[in-house]
Design an enzyme around this catalytic site. Structure first.
Site, mmCIF file in Angstrom:
data_model
loop_
_atom_site.group_PDB
_atom_site.id
_atom_site.type_symbol
_atom_site.label_atom_id
_atom_site.label_comp_id
_atom_site.label_asym_id
_atom_site.label_seq_id
_atom_site.Cartn_x
_atom_site.Cartn_y
_atom_site.Cartn_z
ATOM 1 C CG HIS A 177 -9.367 -46.214 22.486
ATOM 2 N ND1 HIS A 177 -9.913 -45.992 21.239
ATOM 3 C CD2 HIS A 177 -8.127 -45.649 22.476
ATOM 4 C CE1 HIS A 177 -9.045 -45.303 20.506
ATOM 5 N NE2 HIS A 177 -7.950 -45.088 21.240
ATOM 6 C CD GLU A 236 -24.419 -88.947 11.125
ATOM 7 O OE1 GLU A 236 -25.071 -88.046 11.655
ATOM 8 O OE2 GLU A 236 -24.411 -89.139 9.880
ATOM 9 C CG LEU A 273 -22.368 -63.789 -1.253
ATOM 10 C CD1 LEU A 273 -22.981 -62.626 -0.516
ATOM 11 C CD2 LEU A 273 -21.913 -63.343 -2.646
ATOM 12 C CD GLU A 274 -19.780 -68.289 4.931
ATOM 13 O OE1 GLU A 274 -20.285 -67.697 5.892
ATOM 14 O OE2 GLU A 274 -19.563 -69.524 4.952
ATOM 15 C CB CYS A 306 -22.332 -77.927 11.463
ATOM 16 S SG CYS A 306 -21.438 -76.587 12.216
ATOM 17 C CB ALA A 353 -24.410 -74.592 13.577
ATOM 18 N N GLY A 395 -22.335 -84.096 11.706
ATOM 19 C CA GLY A 395 -23.311 -83.645 10.706
ATOM 20 C C GLY A 395 -22.720 -82.729 9.649
HETATM 21 P P1 FAD Z 1 -27.032 -81.557 10.186
HETATM 22 O O1 FAD Z 1 -25.812 -80.876 10.630
HETATM 23 O O2 FAD Z 1 -27.364 -81.531 8.741
HETATM 24 O O3 FAD Z 1 -26.896 -83.061 10.697
HETATM 25 C C1 FAD Z 1 -27.823 -84.030 10.383
HETATM 26 C C2 FAD Z 1 -27.159 -85.376 10.511
HETATM 27 O O4 FAD Z 1 -28.166 -86.380 10.439
HETATM 28 C C3 FAD Z 1 -26.192 -85.698 9.385
HETATM 29 O O5 FAD Z 1 -24.955 -86.109 9.928
HETATM 30 C C4 FAD Z 1 -26.845 -86.837 8.617
HETATM 31 O O6 FAD Z 1 -25.925 -87.749 8.082
HETATM 32 C C5 FAD Z 1 -27.657 -87.481 9.714
HETATM 33 N N1 FAD Z 1 -28.789 -88.269 9.226
HETATM 34 C C6 FAD Z 1 -29.739 -87.892 8.346
HETATM 35 N N2 FAD Z 1 -30.656 -88.872 8.190
HETATM 36 C C7 FAD Z 1 -30.272 -89.891 8.997
HETATM 37 C C8 FAD Z 1 -30.800 -91.169 9.289
HETATM 38 N N3 FAD Z 1 -31.946 -91.580 8.749
HETATM 39 N N4 FAD Z 1 -30.137 -91.961 10.152
HETATM 40 C C9 FAD Z 1 -28.976 -91.543 10.745
HETATM 41 N N5 FAD Z 1 -28.440 -90.347 10.502
HETATM 42 C C10 FAD Z 1 -29.082 -89.526 9.655
HETATM 43 N N6 FAD Z 1 -24.372 -72.618 10.038
HETATM 44 C C11 FAD Z 1 -23.890 -71.743 10.941
HETATM 45 O O7 FAD Z 1 -24.546 -71.469 11.944
HETATM 46 N N7 FAD Z 1 -22.673 -71.144 10.758
HETATM 47 C C12 FAD Z 1 -21.918 -71.386 9.673
HETATM 48 O O8 FAD Z 1 -20.824 -70.835 9.535
HETATM 49 C C13 FAD Z 1 -22.412 -72.305 8.708
HETATM 50 N N8 FAD Z 1 -21.688 -72.578 7.604
HETATM 51 C C14 FAD Z 1 -22.167 -73.488 6.703
HETATM 52 C C15 FAD Z 1 -21.420 -73.736 5.563
HETATM 53 C C16 FAD Z 1 -21.867 -74.639 4.617
HETATM 54 C C17 FAD Z 1 -21.041 -74.910 3.388
HETATM 55 C C18 FAD Z 1 -23.092 -75.319 4.837
HETATM 56 C C19 FAD Z 1 -23.578 -76.338 3.860
HETATM 57 C C20 FAD Z 1 -23.845 -75.070 5.967
HETATM 58 C C21 FAD Z 1 -23.398 -74.139 6.903
HETATM 59 N N9 FAD Z 1 -24.139 -73.818 8.038
HETATM 60 C C22 FAD Z 1 -23.662 -72.915 8.936
HETATM 61 C C23 FAD Z 1 -25.430 -74.451 8.307
HETATM 62 C C24 FAD Z 1 -25.252 -75.573 9.330
HETATM 63 O O9 FAD Z 1 -24.336 -76.521 8.831
HETATM 64 C C25 FAD Z 1 -26.592 -76.247 9.611
HETATM 65 O O10 FAD Z 1 -27.547 -75.276 9.985
HETATM 66 C C26 FAD Z 1 -26.456 -77.258 10.724
HETATM 67 O O11 FAD Z 1 -25.511 -78.260 10.393
HETATM 68 C C27 FAD Z 1 -27.801 -77.927 11.029
HETATM 69 O O12 FAD Z 1 -27.627 -78.848 12.048
HETATM 70 P P2 FAD Z 1 -28.595 -80.111 12.199
HETATM 71 O O13 FAD Z 1 -28.113 -80.806 13.434
HETATM 72 O O14 FAD Z 1 -29.999 -79.709 12.130
HETATM 73 O O15 FAD Z 1 -28.333 -81.026 10.932
HETATM 74 P P1 NAD Z 2 -29.306 -68.912 0.921
HETATM 75 O O1 NAD Z 2 -30.746 -69.009 1.175
HETATM 76 O O2 NAD Z 2 -28.439 -68.181 1.887
HETATM 77 O O3 NAD Z 2 -29.036 -68.229 -0.478
HETATM 78 C C1 NAD Z 2 -29.601 -68.689 -1.654
HETATM 79 C C2 NAD Z 2 -29.521 -67.578 -2.668
HETATM 80 O O4 NAD Z 2 -29.876 -68.119 -3.918
HETATM 81 C C3 NAD Z 2 -30.485 -66.435 -2.373
HETATM 82 O O5 NAD Z 2 -29.807 -65.208 -2.500
HETATM 83 C C4 NAD Z 2 -31.559 -66.618 -3.418
HETATM 84 O O6 NAD Z 2 -32.176 -65.397 -3.800
HETATM 85 C C5 NAD Z 2 -30.743 -67.220 -4.560
HETATM 86 N N1 NAD Z 2 -31.540 -67.985 -5.508
HETATM 87 C C6 NAD Z 2 -32.591 -68.802 -5.268
HETATM 88 N N2 NAD Z 2 -33.062 -69.324 -6.422
HETATM 89 C C7 NAD Z 2 -32.271 -68.832 -7.404
HETATM 90 C C8 NAD Z 2 -32.245 -68.970 -8.811
HETATM 91 N N3 NAD Z 2 -33.140 -69.738 -9.431
HETATM 92 N N4 NAD Z 2 -31.299 -68.327 -9.511
HETATM 93 C C9 NAD Z 2 -30.391 -67.532 -8.898
HETATM 94 N N5 NAD Z 2 -30.379 -67.340 -7.569
HETATM 95 C C10 NAD Z 2 -31.301 -67.981 -6.828
HETATM 96 O O7 NAD Z 2 -28.813 -70.419 0.710
HETATM 97 P P2 NAD Z 2 -27.354 -71.041 0.629
HETATM 98 O O8 NAD Z 2 -26.346 -69.980 0.412
HETATM 99 O O9 NAD Z 2 -27.457 -72.160 -0.324
HETATM 100 O O10 NAD Z 2 -27.187 -71.625 2.080
HETATM 101 C C11 NAD Z 2 -28.089 -72.614 2.580
HETATM 102 C C12 NAD Z 2 -28.265 -72.504 4.051
HETATM 103 O O11 NAD Z 2 -27.067 -72.819 4.728
HETATM 104 C C13 NAD Z 2 -28.664 -71.119 4.447
HETATM 105 O O12 NAD Z 2 -29.967 -71.184 4.970
HETATM 106 C C14 NAD Z 2 -27.721 -70.695 5.507
HETATM 107 O O13 NAD Z 2 -28.406 -70.307 6.676
HETATM 108 C C15 NAD Z 2 -26.873 -71.921 5.802
HETATM 109 N N6 NAD Z 2 -25.473 -71.454 5.819
HETATM 110 C C16 NAD Z 2 -25.099 -70.617 6.803
HETATM 111 C C17 NAD Z 2 -23.832 -70.097 6.830
HETATM 112 C C18 NAD Z 2 -23.454 -69.156 7.909
HETATM 113 O O14 NAD Z 2 -24.150 -69.084 8.905
HETATM 114 N N7 NAD Z 2 -22.366 -68.416 7.771
HETATM 115 C C19 NAD Z 2 -22.936 -70.422 5.829
HETATM 116 C C20 NAD Z 2 -23.351 -71.278 4.816
HETATM 117 C C21 NAD Z 2 -24.625 -71.785 4.831
#
Ligand code: FAD
Ligand code: NAD
Length: 467
Positions: A445, A33, A187-188, A42, A321, A40
């Site tokens: 219920h 990492e 939205l979140e 998440c 995730a 990561g």
């Molecule tokens: P990541 O979690 O992105 O982890 C990748 C890791 O690899 C990172 O730590 C990075 O530093 C490391 N890395 C990259 N390149 C290298 C390298 N060359 N050498 C060593 N390390 C490296 N998903 C949900 O299911 N529920 C949610 O509520 C949710 N909320 C989210 C809220 C936000 C604001 C965001 C941004 C995302 C959210 N997601 C959510 C999406 C979720 O975070 C990702 O889908 C998930 O983290 C993907 O997991 P991953 O293991 O593929 O990669």
């Molecule tokens: P998203 O794909 O959910 O939403 C992006 C939005 O931006 C869409 O509604 C799209 O139509 C709009 N958009 C795209 N281009 C645009 C433009 N030029 N102008 C205006 N609107 C535009 O992506 P996100 O919200 O950035 O989240 C990224 C990823 O992270 C998602 O794939 C999501 O699965 C993951 N995530 C998941 C959770 C969760 O599971 N609760 C929470 C946060 C993020």
């Protein structure tokens, strides 16, 4: 040089879970990492910190607007200590990432801190502070995740024009937050800052928010969030984002082609995320990626190089995730000679706004496109005693079932705690239940889950009991 059965690059939910499962199956495992904390996106800047802020801001919202109706009076003003809220979030993150350290130790996984890159298909360089060490790995799992994407004309300055990462650690509550993209992140986090008192304007390209979810969910969430004071500008194409001092101006063209502009103090760019492979030197191993930068994989999540696999956000599919975790387990079990399987149709999607939004299976739009004949059962949360008791009357449960066989094809919910309720639908669909199967199961219920039973009764033959 140390030899490993498996090296995992990236410690997000995909990578660390893959490492644990590999270790459980007896493989000598290393995880690499680049950051000092595991977990990561998440755990550090995604799921966990965003939920911590959603929960804190929800408490504030309740104290400000809902305690009174419950007969709870707070003498004096209710104040936000935003710094403390952010500190609490940081401590939740710290506890959670430390939990991963513990799990790595418990499972005897070697943790390397540094940037992992391919020297060739069986050797990984790990570079930290100018020093490089090399490990040998029989198999490698790429789990390097994703980074926020942007639009070509937007320069993210990380101060006023920000991504979710900065939005989770601001030093002040914005006065007017302009959110580009009405998807999950927009939205979140938009809801967090609206609750804390910011004016929030969401500018969305499509004609609806959360466009990949069922249309009924988009409509309901739009209605509720408008009621909460969020302003929405749908069918708006953003063409410029400019910062002058502490002001940011977003220019867009509306449905009619007229130019509109929004001025605020912060602009959150949340238009999706992109697969991240920077610095990995995929070319040294001969691993191919597609035009979107996603590592190409087959059904076994194997890349074009036989001993290199990839999982999570860095490959195709939902960026979630729990999807990454399932893929981590799948690859570990394949490496152990097992025959695991992931049903991608049954990966649930959740938006953690309040009310929550949760989905699994096909949306009504998808069934229409695929020409499947289906029936719909729907039940409003407001008809539940449980919802009235808590005051969470927005939302519904909608069940889509095959018109002939009654098999459940999709379940879509908006309401209190539906992020947890959706698991009932996943379980039912995993066992290929019919709507009638669900309708005939006893649901405690009073619970929100009764809406699932009632929607199933409605889908079976329009015989919901309480509506
Ligand atoms: P990541 O979690 O992105 O982890 C990748 C890791 O690899 C990172 O730590 C990075 O530093 C490391 N890395 C990259 N390149 C290298 C390298 N060359 N050498 C060593 N390390 C490296 N998903 C949900 O299911 N529920 C949610 O509520 C949710 N909320 C989210 C809220 C936000 C604001 C965001 C941004 C995302 C959210 N997601 C959510 C999406 C979720 O975070 C990702 O889908 C998930 O983290 C993907 O997991 P991953 O293991 O593929 O990669
Ligand atoms: P998203 O794909 O959910 O939403 C992006 C939005 O931006 C869409 O509604 C799209 O139509 C709009 N958009 C795209 N281009 C645009 C433009 N030029 N102008 C205006 N609107 C535009 O992506 P996100 O919200 O950035 O989240 C990224 C990823 O992270 C998602 O794939 C999501 O699965 C993951 N995530 C998941 C959770 C969760 O599971 N609760 C929470 C946060 C993020």
């Amino acid at each position: 040089m140390t030899h490993y059965d498996v090296a995992v690059i990236g410690s997000g939910p995909g990578g660390y879970v893959a490492a644990i499962r590999c270790a459980q199956l007896g493989m000598k495992t290393a995880i690499i990492e680049k950051y000092n904390t595991l977990g990561g996106t998440c755990l550090n800047v995604g799921c966990i910190p965003s939920k911590a802020l959603l929960d804190s801001s929800h408490h504030y919202e309740d104290a400000m607007h809902h305690f009174e109706e419950h007969g709870i009076e707070i003498p004096g003003d209710i104040k936000i200590n935003f710094q403390k809220m952010i500190e609490r979030k940081a401590s939740v993150v710290e506890q959670t990432t430390k939990g991963i350290d513990f799990l790595m130790t418990k499972n005897k996984i070697d943790v390397f801190t540094g940037i992992g890159s391919f020297k060739d298909a069986t050797h990984i360089d790990i570079t930290s502070e100018g020093k490089t060490q090399t490990i040998e790995a029989k198999n490698t799992i790429i789990a390097t995740g994703s980074k926020p994407s942007t639009l070509p004309f937007i320069k993210i300055d990380k101060e006023r024009i920000i991504t979710s990462t900065e939005a989770l650690s601001l030093s002040e509550i914005p006065k007017h937050l302009i959110v580009i993209g009405g998807g999950v992140i927009g939205l979140e986090l938009g809801q967090v800052y609206r609750r804390l008192g910011a004016e929030v304007s969401v500018v969305e390209y499509m004609d609806r928010i959360i466009p990949t979810m069922d249309g009924a969910q988009s409509k309901e969430l739009l209605k509720v969030m408008k009621k909460q004071g969020v302003k929405f500008y749908l069918s708006h194409k953003v063409s410029a984002v400019e910062r002058k001092g502490n002001e940011v101006t977003v220019t867009a063209s509306d449905k009619k082609g007229d130019t509109v502009s929004f001025t605020g103090d912060y602009c959150l760019v949340s238009v999706g995320r992109r697969a991240y492979t920077d610095g990995l030197k995929l070319e040294n191993a001969g691993v191919s990626a597609n035009e979107r930068g996603q590592v190409n994989v087959n059904d076994h999540l194997q890349t074009n190089v036989a001993n290199v696999y990839a999982i999570g956000d860095v490959i195709r599919g939902a960026m979630l995730a729990h999807k990454a975790e399932e893929e981590g387990v799948l690859v570990a079990e394949i490496l152990a000679g097992q025959k695991p399987h992931i049903n991608y149709n049954l990966i649930p999607g959740v938006v953690y706004t309040w009310p929550e939004v949760a989905s699994v299976g096909k949306t009504e739009e998808q069934l229409k496109d695929e020409g499947v004949s289906y029936k719909v059962g729907q039940f409003p949360m407001r008809a539940l005693g449980r919802s009235r008791a808590s005051g969470d009357t927005d939302g519904f449960v909608k069940i889509l079932a095959d018109a002939k066989t009654d098999e459940i094809l999709g379940v879509h919910m908006v309401g209190a705690r539906v992020a947890d309720l959706i698991t009932e639908a996943v379980t039912a669909m995993e066992f290929r239940a019919s709507a009638e199967d669900l309708a005939r199961m006893s649901h405690a219920h009073p619970t929100y889950a009764e809406a699932v039973k009632e929607a199933a009764l409605d889908a079976t033959d329009k015989r919901a009991l309480h509506f």
